[in-house]
Design a protein around this motif. Structure first.
Motif, PDB file in Angstrom:
ATOM      1  N   MET A   8       0.862  -1.185   0.000  1.00 47.04           N
ATOM      2  CA  MET A   8       0.000   0.000   0.000  1.00 47.04           C
ATOM      3  C   MET A   8       0.893   1.229   0.000  1.00 47.04           C
ATOM      4  O   MET A   8       1.785   1.361   0.849  1.00 47.04           O
ATOM      5  CB  MET A   8      -0.889   0.040   1.243  1.00 47.04           C
ATOM      6  CG  MET A   8      -1.994  -1.005   1.281  1.00 47.04           C
ATOM      7  SD  MET A   8      -3.322  -0.722   0.077  1.00 47.04           S
ATOM      8  CE  MET A   8      -3.894   0.904   0.539  1.00 47.04           C
ATOM      9  N   VAL A   9       0.673   2.122  -0.954  1.00 46.49           N
ATOM     10  CA  VAL A   9       1.418   3.383  -1.017  1.00 46.49           C
ATOM     11  C   VAL A   9       0.514   4.483  -0.472  1.00 46.49           C
ATOM     12  O   VAL A   9      -0.634   4.615  -0.900  1.00 46.49           O
ATOM     13  CB  VAL A   9       1.849   3.705  -2.459  1.00 46.49           C
ATOM     14  CG1 VAL A   9       2.574   5.042  -2.503  1.00 46.49           C
ATOM     15  CG2 VAL A   9       2.727   2.600  -3.021  1.00 46.49           C
ATOM     16  N   VAL A 158       4.315   1.909   1.981  1.00 46.35           N
ATOM     17  CA  VAL A 158       5.265   2.913   1.507  1.00 46.35           C
ATOM     18  C   VAL A 158       4.733   4.287   1.892  1.00 46.35           C
ATOM     19  O   VAL A 158       3.684   4.700   1.412  1.00 46.35           O
ATOM     20  CB  VAL A 158       5.466   2.822  -0.016  1.00 46.35           C
ATOM     21  CG1 VAL A 158       6.462   3.888  -0.484  1.00 46.35           C
ATOM     22  CG2 VAL A 158       5.948   1.438  -0.412  1.00 46.35           C
ATOM     23  N   GLY A 159       5.449   4.964   2.780  1.00 45.54           N
ATOM     24  CA  GLY A 159       5.067   6.310   3.185  1.00 45.54           C
ATOM     25  C   GLY A 159       5.605   7.328   2.209  1.00 45.54           C
ATOM     26  O   GLY A 159       6.813   7.562   2.151  1.00 45.54           O
ATOM     27  N   ARG A 279       7.615  -3.045   8.661  1.00 42.07           N
ATOM     28  CA  ARG A 279       6.689  -3.134   7.529  1.00 42.07           C
ATOM     29  C   ARG A 279       6.523  -1.815   6.771  1.00 42.07           C
ATOM     30  O   ARG A 279       5.587  -1.660   5.984  1.00 42.07           O
ATOM     31  CB  ARG A 279       5.307  -3.625   8.000  1.00 42.07           C
ATOM     32  CG  ARG A 279       5.310  -5.051   8.524  1.00 42.07           C
ATOM     33  CD  ARG A 279       5.406  -6.050   7.386  1.00 42.07           C
ATOM     34  NE  ARG A 279       5.883  -7.375   7.828  1.00 42.07           N
ATOM     35  CZ  ARG A 279       6.187  -8.363   6.994  1.00 42.07           C
ATOM     36  NH1 ARG A 279       6.068  -8.186   5.694  1.00 42.07           N
ATOM     37  NH2 ARG A 279       6.630  -9.516   7.443  1.00 42.07           N
ATOM     38  N   VAL A 280       7.441  -0.878   6.983  1.00 43.19           N
ATOM     39  CA  VAL A 280       7.303   0.467   6.408  1.00 43.19           C
ATOM     40  C   VAL A 280       8.588   0.893   5.716  1.00 43.19           C
ATOM     41  O   VAL A 280       9.692   0.666   6.233  1.00 43.19           O
ATOM     42  CB  VAL A 280       6.944   1.489   7.513  1.00 43.19           C
ATOM     43  CG1 VAL A 280       7.130   2.923   7.032  1.00 43.19           C
ATOM     44  CG2 VAL A 280       5.512   1.280   7.978  1.00 43.19           C
ATOM     45  N   ALA A 281       8.448   1.533   4.541  1.00 42.35           N
ATOM     46  CA  ALA A 281       9.554   2.215   3.861  1.00 42.35           C
ATOM     47  C   ALA A 281       9.106   3.627   3.527  1.00 42.35           C
ATOM     48  O   ALA A 281       7.976   3.837   3.076  1.00 42.35           O
ATOM     49  CB  ALA A 281       9.950   1.473   2.587  1.00 42.35           C
ATOM     50  N   LEU A 282       9.966   4.598   3.783  1.00 45.81           N
ATOM     51  CA  LEU A 282       9.663   5.993   3.483  1.00 45.81           C
ATOM     52  C   LEU A 282      10.345   6.418   2.187  1.00 45.81           C
ATOM     53  O   LEU A 282      11.508   6.079   1.963  1.00 45.81           O
ATOM     54  CB  LEU A 282      10.147   6.900   4.612  1.00 45.81           C
ATOM     55  CG  LEU A 282       9.615   6.624   6.019  1.00 45.81           C
ATOM     56  CD1 LEU A 282      10.252   7.584   7.017  1.00 45.81           C
ATOM     57  CD2 LEU A 282       8.100   6.724   6.065  1.00 45.81           C
TER      58      LEU A 282
END
Length: 384
Positions: A8-9, A158-159, A279-282
């Motif tokens: 999810m972006v 994806v933040g 679970r997050v990538a910026l």
């Protein structure tokens, strides 16, 4: 009922849309939550350099062909208008000097986002025009809730939701945040003379005043001034503002006429301590923010996206697995730190009245103007 996706972006700007397209190219089931606010048409123009153009062309076939979306940047000119005791010489960086047809394209931010979104929708990537309200990142997946009640689960989030990123905050990723005594004013102006596809930066004691080519006899202005000066300029009508802007750039392109809306953006800087969390990538401004100097903003964000896509496993592990995020972190940390420090130092040098700083700026620009191999080295570094 919760919808399930592999990725999810969060964020509907150019960096977020590029991330959705890149992960889709990797075969992931991906969706995007846009935040519901399209980029305003207020004169912001993004300089997409050659490497960024090549990457966008790999995501959107034919992107930039024929100059249909932007204006070529054949040269970048820097003029010292600081009024310092030692005036630095004017330096012009020419793309032809390093065997390029142009440095890149100047593209209106709203037009770029619309083009990327159209490509995403044509591929069947679902775009939800809602806003994220809650993120809970678990061991195996992240759980997301939006303001319209929609709920999602994803292996990777994806933040790409900007400087005030809710993803970054709710993933508990710390960030160093600072402000500058500056406001960026933006707008599009028509002018009498041809800009000749040259982007011109006037370095003033309040910050750069930049004219970015934006079509025939039109330019995008980014004018960085003190907050008090910004309030006075904002109070002017379009005709008076156009005259003030023309005088600021020494009537380089003749008389100005304002076209469309004017923008107003307080300047700040930000660097996330880590571009990843559970679970997050910026990517993009969720991970790094700095003043609009040197055309680094979106180009750095596109490098984030390319590195994230490259970090995706060919098989096993999953898109949000610790080892996947570790590869992304290792690929981005050095670049983010070096670029942020460099842009911050250049911006602060303009604001400084300390004589040794002025001497250093004068010496640096004198060398760039006089020593062709050094100038070419700097241009190649900027394009890297």
């Amino acid at each position: 009922m919760r919808r399930q996706f592999e990725a999810m972006v969060i964020g509907g700007g150019p960096a977020g849309l590029a991330a959705a397209l890149a992960l889709n190219d990797k075969g992931l089931a991906v969706a995007l939550v846009s935040g519901g606010r399209p980029p305003p048409g207020d004169g912001r123009c993004i300089a997409v350099m050659q490497r960024g153009l090549a990457y966008l062309s790999s995501l959107v076939p034919g992107f930039g062909d024929g100059g249909d979306i932007g204006t070529p940047l054949n040269a970048i000119r820097i003029i010292d208008a600081t009024g310092a005791l030692l005036k630095a010489p004017t330096v012009t960086f020419k793309a032809a000097e390093i065997d390029l047809p142009c440095f890149g394209l100047a593209v209106p931010a709203d037009k770029l986002a619309a083009r990327l979104r159209a490509e995403a929708e044509s591929r069947g990537i679902e775009v939800f025009d809602s806003a994220l309200t809650r993120l809970i990142a678990g061991e195996r997946e992240a759980h997301l809730t939006c303001d319209d009640g929609a709920a999602f689960g994803a292996a990777l989030v994806v933040g790409a939701d900007g400087a005030r990123s809710l993803v970054r905050t709710q993933a508990h990723i710390p960030a160093r945040d600072w402000s500058y005594p500056q406001v960026a004013l933006t707008c599009i102006v028509r002018h009498i003379r041809d800009h000749e596809d040259i982007s011109t930066e006037f370095h003033t004691r309040e910050g750069p005043f930049t004219l970015v080519p934006n079509g025939e006899r039109e330019s995008s202005i980014v004018w960085m001034v003190s907050p008090g000066h910004a309030r006075r300029l904002a109070a002017l009508d379009d005709a008076a503002f156009a005259l003030a802007a023309e005088r600021q750039c020494q009537s380089l392109l003749g008389a100005f006429t304002v076209k469309g809306r004017r923008g107003h953006y307080p300047m700040r800087g930000l660097l996330a301590a880590d571009p990843t969390g559970r679970r997050v990538a910026l990517v993009g401004e969720a991970a790094h923010v700095f003043p609009p100097i040197g055309a680094q903003g979106l180009n750095l964000g596109l490098r984030d996206v390319a590195s994230l896509a490259k970090a995706m496993p060919a098989s096993g592990g999953g898109p949000g697995a610790p080892e996947t995020l570790a590869r992304y972190r290792a690929a981005r940390r050095g670049d983010l730190t070096v670029r942020t420090v460099a842009v911050d130092a250049l911006n602060r040098s303009l604001l400084s009245s300390f004589l040794p700083v002025q001497v250093a700026r004068h010496a640096g620009f004198s060398l760039l103007g006089a020593v062709a191999p050094l100038r070419r080295l700097v241009m190649r570094a900027g394009m890297a």
